[in-house]
Scaffold this motif. Structure first.
Motif, PDB file in Angstrom:
ATOM      1  N   ASN A  54       0.811  -1.221   0.000  1.00  0.00           N
ATOM      2  CA  ASN A  54       0.000   0.000   0.000  1.00  0.00           C
ATOM      3  C   ASN A  54       0.844   1.269   0.000  1.00  0.00           C
ATOM      4  O   ASN A  54       0.302   2.376   0.018  1.00  0.00           O
ATOM      5  CB  ASN A  54      -0.930   0.017   1.218  1.00  0.00           C
ATOM      6  CG  ASN A  54      -1.975  -1.070   1.163  1.00  0.00           C
ATOM      7  OD1 ASN A  54      -2.475  -1.401   0.092  1.00  0.00           O
ATOM      8  ND2 ASN A  54      -2.320  -1.631   2.312  1.00  0.00           N
ATOM      9  N   ASP A  55       2.164   1.111   0.017  1.00  0.00           N
ATOM     10  CA  ASP A  55       3.059   2.261  -0.014  1.00  0.00           C
ATOM     11  C   ASP A  55       3.408   2.587  -1.459  1.00  0.00           C
ATOM     12  O   ASP A  55       3.759   1.716  -2.246  1.00  0.00           O
ATOM     13  CB  ASP A  55       4.345   1.960   0.759  1.00  0.00           C
ATOM     14  CG  ASP A  55       4.110   1.769   2.245  1.00  0.00           C
ATOM     15  OD1 ASP A  55       3.390   2.599   2.830  1.00  0.00           O
ATOM     16  OD2 ASP A  55       4.626   0.786   2.808  1.00  0.00           O
ATOM     17  N   THR A  56       3.313   3.850  -1.823  1.00  0.00           N
ATOM     18  CA  THR A  56       3.609   4.264  -3.193  1.00  0.00           C
ATOM     19  C   THR A  56       4.627   5.399  -3.164  1.00  0.00           C
ATOM     20  O   THR A  56       4.656   6.212  -2.247  1.00  0.00           O
ATOM     21  CB  THR A  56       2.343   4.734  -3.914  1.00  0.00           C
ATOM     22  OG1 THR A  56       1.761   5.842  -3.192  1.00  0.00           O
ATOM     23  CG2 THR A  56       1.314   3.610  -3.999  1.00  0.00           C
ATOM     24  N   GLY A  57       5.462   5.437  -4.194  1.00  0.00           N
ATOM     25  CA  GLY A  57       6.407   6.525  -4.311  1.00  0.00           C
ATOM     26  C   GLY A  57       7.459   6.562  -3.223  1.00  0.00           C
ATOM     27  O   GLY A  57       7.894   7.648  -2.813  1.00  0.00           O
ATOM     28  N   LEU A  58       7.885   5.396  -2.748  1.00  0.00           N
ATOM     29  CA  LEU A  58       8.914   5.377  -1.715  1.00  0.00           C
ATOM     30  C   LEU A  58      10.235   5.906  -2.266  1.00  0.00           C
ATOM     31  O   LEU A  58      10.569   5.663  -3.424  1.00  0.00           O
ATOM     32  CB  LEU A  58       9.115   3.956  -1.185  1.00  0.00           C
ATOM     33  CG  LEU A  58       7.967   3.362  -0.376  1.00  0.00           C
ATOM     34  CD1 LEU A  58       8.303   1.943   0.065  1.00  0.00           C
ATOM     35  CD2 LEU A  58       7.645   4.221   0.827  1.00  0.00           C
ATOM     36  N   PRO A  59      11.012   6.605  -1.442  1.00  0.00           N
ATOM     37  CA  PRO A  59      12.309   7.100  -1.916  1.00  0.00           C
ATOM     38  C   PRO A  59      13.285   5.949  -2.132  1.00  0.00           C
ATOM     39  O   PRO A  59      13.211   4.914  -1.474  1.00  0.00           O
ATOM     40  CB  PRO A  59      12.770   8.019  -0.785  1.00  0.00           C
ATOM     41  CG  PRO A  59      12.069   7.515   0.430  1.00  0.00           C
ATOM     42  CD  PRO A  59      10.743   7.007  -0.048  1.00  0.00           C
ATOM     43  N   GLU A  60      14.190   6.131  -3.043  1.00  0.00           N
ATOM     44  CA  GLU A  60      15.218   5.138  -3.346  1.00  0.00           C
ATOM     45  C   GLU A  60      16.169   4.984  -2.161  1.00  0.00           C
ATOM     46  O   GLU A  60      16.590   5.968  -1.561  1.00  0.00           O
ATOM     47  CB  GLU A  60      15.980   5.590  -4.585  1.00  0.00           C
ATOM     48  CG  GLU A  60      16.957   4.598  -5.158  1.00  0.00           C
ATOM     49  CD  GLU A  60      17.602   5.165  -6.418  1.00  0.00           C
ATOM     50  OE1 GLU A  60      17.189   4.782  -7.527  1.00  0.00           O
ATOM     51  OE2 GLU A  60      18.508   6.019  -6.276  1.00  0.00           O
ATOM     52  N   LEU A  61      16.503   3.724  -1.837  1.00  0.00           N
ATOM     53  CA  LEU A  61      17.512   3.446  -0.825  1.00  0.00           C
ATOM     54  C   LEU A  61      18.879   3.344  -1.497  1.00  0.00           C
ATOM     55  O   LEU A  61      18.993   2.852  -2.620  1.00  0.00           O
ATOM     56  CB  LEU A  61      17.213   2.134  -0.101  1.00  0.00           C
ATOM     57  CG  LEU A  61      15.883   2.033   0.655  1.00  0.00           C
ATOM     58  CD1 LEU A  61      15.734   0.638   1.267  1.00  0.00           C
ATOM     59  CD2 LEU A  61      15.774   3.100   1.733  1.00  0.00           C
ATOM     60  N   VAL A  82      24.813   0.734  -4.000  1.00  0.00           N
ATOM     61  CA  VAL A  82      23.773  -0.097  -4.608  1.00  0.00           C
ATOM     62  C   VAL A  82      22.432   0.571  -4.339  1.00  0.00           C
ATOM     63  O   VAL A  82      22.168   1.019  -3.216  1.00  0.00           O
ATOM     64  CB  VAL A  82      23.781  -1.524  -4.031  1.00  0.00           C
ATOM     65  CG1 VAL A  82      22.704  -2.380  -4.691  1.00  0.00           C
ATOM     66  CG2 VAL A  82      25.155  -2.168  -4.208  1.00  0.00           C
ATOM     67  N   TYR A  83      21.586   0.617  -5.362  1.00  0.00           N
ATOM     68  CA  TYR A  83      20.330   1.364  -5.276  1.00  0.00           C
ATOM     69  C   TYR A  83      19.148   0.392  -5.271  1.00  0.00           C
ATOM     70  O   TYR A  83      19.088  -0.531  -6.085  1.00  0.00           O
ATOM     71  CB  TYR A  83      20.228   2.345  -6.437  1.00  0.00           C
ATOM     72  CG  TYR A  83      21.408   3.282  -6.486  1.00  0.00           C
ATOM     73  CD1 TYR A  83      21.449   4.418  -5.689  1.00  0.00           C
ATOM     74  CD2 TYR A  83      22.511   3.015  -7.313  1.00  0.00           C
ATOM     75  CE1 TYR A  83      22.550   5.273  -5.712  1.00  0.00           C
ATOM     76  CE2 TYR A  83      23.607   3.861  -7.342  1.00  0.00           C
ATOM     77  CZ  TYR A  83      23.622   4.986  -6.531  1.00  0.00           C
ATOM     78  OH  TYR A  83      24.712   5.815  -6.552  1.00  0.00           O
ATOM     79  N   ILE A  84      18.211   0.629  -4.354  1.00  0.00           N
ATOM     80  CA  ILE A  84      17.098  -0.293  -4.119  1.00  0.00           C
ATOM     81  C   ILE A  84      15.791   0.490  -4.063  1.00  0.00           C
ATOM     82  O   ILE A  84      15.733   1.590  -3.507  1.00  0.00           O
ATOM     83  CB  ILE A  84      17.282  -1.042  -2.777  1.00  0.00           C
ATOM     84  CG1 ILE A  84      18.613  -1.797  -2.736  1.00  0.00           C
ATOM     85  CG2 ILE A  84      16.094  -1.978  -2.517  1.00  0.00           C
ATOM     86  CD1 ILE A  84      18.706  -2.971  -3.681  1.00  0.00           C
ATOM     87  N   ASN A  85      14.740  -0.112  -4.610  1.00  0.00           N
ATOM     88  CA  ASN A  85      13.400   0.441  -4.420  1.00  0.00           C
ATOM     89  C   ASN A  85      12.389  -0.683  -4.559  1.00  0.00           C
ATOM     90  O   ASN A  85      12.752  -1.844  -4.781  1.00  0.00           O
ATOM     91  CB  ASN A  85      13.104   1.567  -5.420  1.00  0.00           C
ATOM     92  CG  ASN A  85      12.221   2.653  -4.813  1.00  0.00           C
ATOM     93  OD1 ASN A  85      11.360   2.364  -3.986  1.00  0.00           O
ATOM     94  ND2 ASN A  85      12.444   3.888  -5.215  1.00  0.00           N
ATOM     95  N   THR A  86      11.131  -0.340  -4.420  1.00  0.00           N
ATOM     96  CA  THR A  86      10.068  -1.317  -4.591  1.00  0.00           C
ATOM     97  C   THR A  86       9.866  -1.589  -6.080  1.00  0.00           C
ATOM     98  O   THR A  86      10.406  -0.896  -6.944  1.00  0.00           O
ATOM     99  CB  THR A  86       8.761  -0.807  -3.972  1.00  0.00           C
ATOM    100  OG1 THR A  86       8.445   0.477  -4.530  1.00  0.00           O
ATOM    101  CG2 THR A  86       8.890  -0.679  -2.464  1.00  0.00           C
TER     102      THR A  86
END
Length: 223
Positions: free
Chosen positions: A83-90, A198-202
């Motif tokens: 249900n989370d949208t637009g999370l910032p990139e880790l 290293v870059y991570i997102n949903t």
């Protein structure tokens, strides 16, 4: 950072043909080496911790988990809910590498079946989406360990495409109905200080993301 693809890699960019054994060093993604949208993580600020995701559009840092590496008692996972949208990139930065050395890089997450996923890559904003694929770059380790019957199951090595990979320390690879999975992100050079981000997102439109950490192995003798 310069990224180079070597044509001598096989199986989707995993290993060179002569390689029979390699060691992957696991790096836990924690509050000391991971940025949230380029900023340091702040509990109840730009992340929730230790709570699980609740639709507040914040990453959750769950350090009360019984399945996270490096061990169930010491590890944590970064969790993004469906249900989370637009999370910032880790951004998780691996340090202490050989300056300008060539490395193959991996990310690790948890899945239940085929619906949990992540996006990951070596360039910010240019991420590959991993959900039960792409073929040759996504490997559920709980299905590949020699003995996955204990619950939870911990493994010191895994065999992929005929190549045995040992881990720098044993990793928990399965727990209850969940499996740890490995994503092959490709080859890159460490910077002059021996760092690789290293870059991570949903996953776009995906289910939950449970991101555990990253890993690397040095490429010392390309043909």
């Amino acid at each position: 950072m310069k990224i180079k693809t070597l044509k001598w890699l096989i199986a989707g960019g995993l290993v060179s043909a002569p390689l029979l054994h390699a060691q992957i060093t696991y790096v836990d993604a924690d509050l000391t080496n991971t940025l949230v949208g380029g900023n340091s993580p702040v509990a109840e600020g730009n992340i929730t911790s230790p709570d699980r995701p609740n639709g507040d559009n914040l990453w959750a840092y769950d350090n009360d988990s019984n399945f996270a590496n490096p061990t169930p008692s010491d590890g944590a996972v970064w969790a993004g809910g469906s249900n989370d949208t637009g999370l910032p990139e880790l951004t998780t930065t691996m340090t202490g590498l050989v300056p300008s050395g060539l490395y193959e890089v991996y990310s690790f997450g948890w899945t239940a079946g085929t619906t949990w996923d992540m996006s990951a890559g070596l360039q910010s904003g240019t991420l590959t989406q991993f959900r039960n694929g792409p073929a040759g770059r996504y490997f559920p380790l709980g299905n590949l360990t020699a003995d996955a019957s204990p619950n939870p199951s911990t493994s010191s090595e895994v065999t992929i495409n005929g190549v045995t990979y040992s881990f720098s320390a044993p990793l928990e690879t399965s727990e209850d109905n969940r499996d740890l999975y490995l994503c092959v992100l490709g080859l890159t050079f460490a910077d002059g200080s021996g760092n690789i981000p290293v870059y991570i997102n949903t996953y776009d439109g995906g289910d939950r993301t449970w991101y555990d950490g990253v890993g690397y192995r040095q490429i010392t003798s390309p043909p």
